[in-house]
Write a protein that holds these residues in place. Structure first.
Motif, PDB file in Angstrom:
ATOM      1  N   HIS A   1      60.257  62.406  30.432  1.00  0.00           N
ATOM      2  CA  HIS A   1      61.764  63.243  29.016  1.00  0.00           C
ATOM      3  C   HIS A   1      61.639  64.549  29.118  1.00  0.00           C
ATOM      4  CE1 HIS A   1      63.402  63.861  25.301  1.00  0.00           C
ATOM      5  NE2 HIS A   1      62.116  64.811  24.818  1.00  0.00           N
ATOM      6  N   LYS A   2      59.916  65.217  29.283  1.00  0.00           N
ATOM      7  CA  LYS A   2      59.536  66.264  29.583  1.00  0.00           C
ATOM      8  C   LYS A   2      60.204  67.229  30.944  1.00  0.00           C
ATOM      9  CE  LYS A   2      55.001  66.550  26.790  1.00  0.00           C
ATOM     10  NZ  LYS A   2      53.551  66.170  27.559  1.00  0.00           N
ATOM     11  N   ALA A   3      60.094  66.780  31.520  1.00  0.00           N
ATOM     12  CA  ALA A   3      60.902  67.241  33.103  1.00  0.00           C
ATOM     13  C   ALA A   3      62.132  67.520  32.522  1.00  0.00           C
ATOM     14  CB  ALA A   3      60.175  66.298  34.241  1.00  0.00           C
ATOM     15  N   THR A   4      63.545  66.211  32.003  1.00  0.00           N
ATOM     16  CA  THR A   4      64.704  66.788  31.497  1.00  0.00           C
ATOM     17  C   THR A   4      64.772  67.654  30.791  1.00  0.00           C
ATOM     18  OG1 THR A   4      64.709  63.972  32.281  1.00  0.00           O
ATOM     19  CG2 THR A   4      66.402  65.236  31.172  1.00  0.00           C
ATOM     20  N   LEU A   5      63.582  67.813  29.605  1.00  0.00           N
ATOM     21  CA  LEU A   5      64.298  68.159  28.737  1.00  0.00           C
ATOM     22  C   LEU A   5      64.026  70.161  28.946  1.00  0.00           C
ATOM     23  CD1 LEU A   5      64.333  68.565  25.597  1.00  0.00           C
ATOM     24  CD2 LEU A   5      61.771  68.858  25.239  1.00  0.00           C
TER      25      LEU A   5
ATOM     26  N   SER B   1      69.762  58.047  30.461  1.00  0.00           N
ATOM     27  CA  SER B   1      69.912  57.413  29.888  1.00  0.00           C
ATOM     28  C   SER B   1      69.033  55.639  30.748  1.00  0.00           C
ATOM     29  CB  SER B   1      71.906  56.832  29.895  1.00  0.00           C
ATOM     30  OG  SER B   1      72.605  56.738  31.563  1.00  0.00           O
ATOM     31  N   SER B   2      69.083  56.047  31.714  1.00  0.00           N
ATOM     32  CA  SER B   2      67.996  55.555  32.623  1.00  0.00           C
ATOM     33  C   SER B   2      66.416  55.216  32.250  1.00  0.00           C
ATOM     34  CB  SER B   2      68.464  56.317  34.333  1.00  0.00           C
ATOM     35  OG  SER B   2      67.274  56.487  34.983  1.00  0.00           O
ATOM     36  N   HIS B   3      66.798  57.396  31.787  1.00  0.00           N
ATOM     37  CA  HIS B   3      64.961  56.688  31.692  1.00  0.00           C
ATOM     38  C   HIS B   3      65.023  56.398  30.068  1.00  0.00           C
ATOM     39  CE1 HIS B   3      63.841  59.845  33.980  1.00  0.00           C
ATOM     40  NE2 HIS B   3      64.283  60.504  33.743  1.00  0.00           N
ATOM     41  N   ARG B   4      65.802  56.053  29.549  1.00  0.00           N
ATOM     42  CA  ARG B   4      65.933  55.076  28.355  1.00  0.00           C
ATOM     43  C   ARG B   4      65.683  54.454  28.538  1.00  0.00           C
ATOM     44  NH1 ARG B   4      70.584  57.442  25.585  1.00  0.00           N
ATOM     45  NH2 ARG B   4      69.416  58.766  25.875  1.00  0.00           N
ATOM     46  N   GLU B   5      66.769  53.525  29.294  1.00  0.00           N
ATOM     47  CA  GLU B   5      66.962  52.704  28.988  1.00  0.00           C
ATOM     48  C   GLU B   5      65.309  51.400  30.759  1.00  0.00           C
ATOM     49  OE1 GLU B   5      70.009  51.332  32.647  1.00  0.00           O
ATOM     50  OE2 GLU B   5      71.557  52.041  30.393  1.00  0.00           O
TER      51      GLU B   5
ATOM     52  N   GLN C   1      62.632  51.264  27.818  1.00  0.00           N
ATOM     53  CA  GLN C   1      63.293  50.335  26.299  1.00  0.00           C
ATOM     54  C   GLN C   1      62.362  48.456  27.054  1.00  0.00           C
ATOM     55  OE1 GLN C   1      64.062  49.654  23.398  1.00  0.00           O
ATOM     56  NE2 GLN C   1      63.866  52.372  23.336  1.00  0.00           N
ATOM     57  N   PHE C   2      63.005  48.974  28.509  1.00  0.00           N
ATOM     58  CA  PHE C   2      62.679  47.726  29.516  1.00  0.00           C
ATOM     59  C   PHE C   2      60.723  47.963  29.474  1.00  0.00           C
ATOM     60  CE2 PHE C   2      61.086  45.384  34.098  1.00  0.00           C
ATOM     61  CZ  PHE C   2      62.138  44.705  33.438  1.00  0.00           C
ATOM     62  N   ALA C   3      59.817  48.736  29.806  1.00  0.00           N
ATOM     63  CA  ALA C   3      58.968  48.768  29.750  1.00  0.00           C
ATOM     64  C   ALA C   3      58.692  48.582  28.415  1.00  0.00           C
ATOM     65  CB  ALA C   3      58.495  50.809  30.346  1.00  0.00           C
ATOM     66  N   LYS C   4      59.214  48.612  27.665  1.00  0.00           N
ATOM     67  CA  LYS C   4      58.257  48.817  26.133  1.00  0.00           C
ATOM     68  C   LYS C   4      58.214  47.194  26.149  1.00  0.00           C
ATOM     69  CE  LYS C   4      59.601  50.519  22.522  1.00  0.00           C
ATOM     70  NZ  LYS C   4      59.943  50.953  20.761  1.00  0.00           N
TER      71      LYS C   4
END
Length: 192
Positions: free
Chosen positions: A82-86, A113-117, A120-123
């Motif tokens: 997230h930090k890298a994308t931000l 969106s891939s990071h988000r998905e 969610q899968f990792a959660k």
């Protein structure tokens, strides 16, 4: 087979027996007579598996610690993504650049969106908790600690009870000898 048992070996065997191991297997492992161990355990009132709950608690704690470390590693990984994308988006804003190419903009949206998905899968996969879930978990952990202290207190009470029993036995022997001396003083013969 050996019929005499040293105190160190006896303590080790008792500890393992009270954690739930079989007396026959322990006799075989320590090359001792099963009858000797059986008599010793009966005489000293060993209870098989009495400490199994303590061993289980230790295993659960170890398992929880490894899961927590694994979850922290996964969360840190996604935090870094997230930090890298931000940082990339901030750099584009700072340079006042917008992705001019529709494919570059689509790639950025797809990456986010891939990071988000994936997160969610990792959660779900690693049981990563939200703040509310973490509070609930800490409440359950507090209940678990209370149970653990209850079990350990029971173990300490059992040790105190064993000590009290041996003291009571010594007092009864002293009392018996005193009564025998009084009886002999009055000329009464005591049968042994």
């Amino acid at each position: 087979m050996i019929n005499k048992v040293s105190n160190a070996i006896k303590k080790e065997i008792r500890k393992r027996f009270e954690y739930g191991e079989d007396l026959k297997e322990l006799a075989y492992e320590y090359k001792l007579s099963y009858g000797t161990l059986r008599n010793l355990s009966s005489k000293e009132k060993w209870e098989k598996g009495i400490n199994a709950s303590i061993l289980y608690i230790k295993e659960v704690e170890k398992d929880i610690e490894s899961h927590i470390a694994e979850r922290e590693e996964i969360v840190n990984h996604y935090r870094n993504l997230h930090k890298a994308t931000l940082a990339y988006q901030i750099e584009l804003e700072r340079k006042k650049q917008r992705p001019t190419n529709k494919d570059a903009e689509t790639a950025l949206k797809t990456r986010i969106s891939s990071h988000r998905e994936n997160y969610q899968f990792a959660k779900e996969l690693y049981s990563i908790m939200s703040p509310q879930e973490e509070i609930d978990y800490k409440l359950r952990l507090a209940r678990y600690e209370a149970y653990k202290s209850e079990v350990l207190a029971g173990e300490k009470e059992r040790e105190v009870k064993l000590d009290a029993d041996s003291v009571d036995l010594k007092l009864k022997k002293i009392e018996l000898k005193t009564k025998e001396r009084k009886a002999k003083a009055y000329g009464v013969v005591v049968d042994e």
